[in-house]
Design a protein around this motif. Sequence first.
Motif, PDB file in Angstrom:
ATOM      1  N   UNK A  66      29.152  33.924  24.349  1.00  0.00           N
ATOM      2  CA  UNK A  66      30.010  34.930  24.982  1.00  0.00           C
ATOM      3  C   UNK A  66      31.144  35.168  23.991  1.00  0.00           C
ATOM      4  N   UNK A  67      31.172  36.369  23.435  1.00  0.00           N
ATOM      5  CA  UNK A  67      32.154  36.716  22.405  1.00  0.00           C
ATOM      6  C   UNK A  67      33.284  37.537  23.005  1.00  0.00           C
ATOM      7  N   UNK A  68      34.411  37.532  22.317  1.00  0.00           N
ATOM      8  CA  UNK A  68      35.631  38.240  22.723  1.00  0.00           C
ATOM      9  C   UNK A  68      36.334  37.452  23.832  1.00  0.00           C
ATOM     10  N   UNK A  69      37.585  37.155  23.605  1.00  0.00           N
ATOM     11  CA  UNK A  69      38.319  36.246  24.491  1.00  0.00           C
ATOM     12  C   UNK A  69      38.461  36.748  25.926  1.00  0.00           C
ATOM     13  N   UNK A  70      38.771  38.023  26.119  1.00  0.00           N
ATOM     14  CA  UNK A  70      38.916  38.515  27.492  1.00  0.00           C
ATOM     15  C   UNK A  70      37.593  38.465  28.244  1.00  0.00           C
ATOM     16  N   UNK A  71      36.506  38.769  27.553  1.00  0.00           N
ATOM     17  CA  UNK A  71      35.188  38.698  28.177  1.00  0.00           C
ATOM     18  C   UNK A  71      34.855  37.248  28.509  1.00  0.00           C
ATOM     19  N   UNK A  72      35.206  36.316  27.616  1.00  0.00           N
ATOM     20  CA  UNK A  72      34.964  34.898  27.867  1.00  0.00           C
ATOM     21  C   UNK A  72      35.755  34.412  29.084  1.00  0.00           C
ATOM     22  N   UNK A  73      37.006  34.846  29.204  1.00  0.00           N
ATOM     23  CA  UNK A  73      37.831  34.441  30.356  1.00  0.00           C
ATOM     24  C   UNK A  73      37.229  34.977  31.653  1.00  0.00           C
ATOM     25  N   UNK A  74      36.801  36.230  31.654  1.00  0.00           N
ATOM     26  CA  UNK A  74      36.173  36.805  32.850  1.00  0.00           C
ATOM     27  C   UNK A  74      34.889  36.050  33.193  1.00  0.00           C
ATOM     28  N   UNK A  75      34.114  35.712  32.178  1.00  0.00           N
ATOM     29  CA  UNK A  75      32.876  34.965  32.371  1.00  0.00           C
ATOM     30  C   UNK A  75      33.169  33.597  33.000  1.00  0.00           C
ATOM     31  N   UNK A  76      34.163  32.908  32.456  1.00  0.00           N
ATOM     32  CA  UNK A  76      34.553  31.597  32.991  1.00  0.00           C
ATOM     33  C   UNK A  76      34.906  31.716  34.465  1.00  0.00           C
ATOM     34  N   UNK A  77      35.680  32.734  34.813  1.00  0.00           N
ATOM     35  CA  UNK A  77      36.109  32.924  36.192  1.00  0.00           C
ATOM     36  C   UNK A  77      34.923  33.221  37.117  1.00  0.00           C
TER      37      UNK A  77
END
Length: 117
Positions: A66-77
Amino acid sequence: MAHEVILLDFWPSPFGIRVRIALAEKGIKYEYIEEDLMSMKKSPLLLEMNPVHKKSPVLIHNGKPICESLIAVQYIDEVWNDKSPLLPSDPYQRSQARFWAAYVDNKNIGSLVKLHS
């Protein structure tokens, strides 16, 4: 379901810090792999996991990047939704949180560009 979580990151990166905070808030254990970006050498794993941008951070969950930090944060959530949410449930409050996150991003990026110019 077992979760193998790896974070490819460069420690001073504000984008990596964002992902590390999200992982900490959710209490997710992960393997941290430091990318030595000062030497400008990118690891084979980073190049394999992020062949488009070739940048960190990259969150790897069960072998999937999962690339890109905002996308990673959304994925984590979304994946660890049984733990406290990272954003408020109210749509207006969520929009305000996103506004301030974007504001900080724009200020950080502007400062970084000025430093490197």
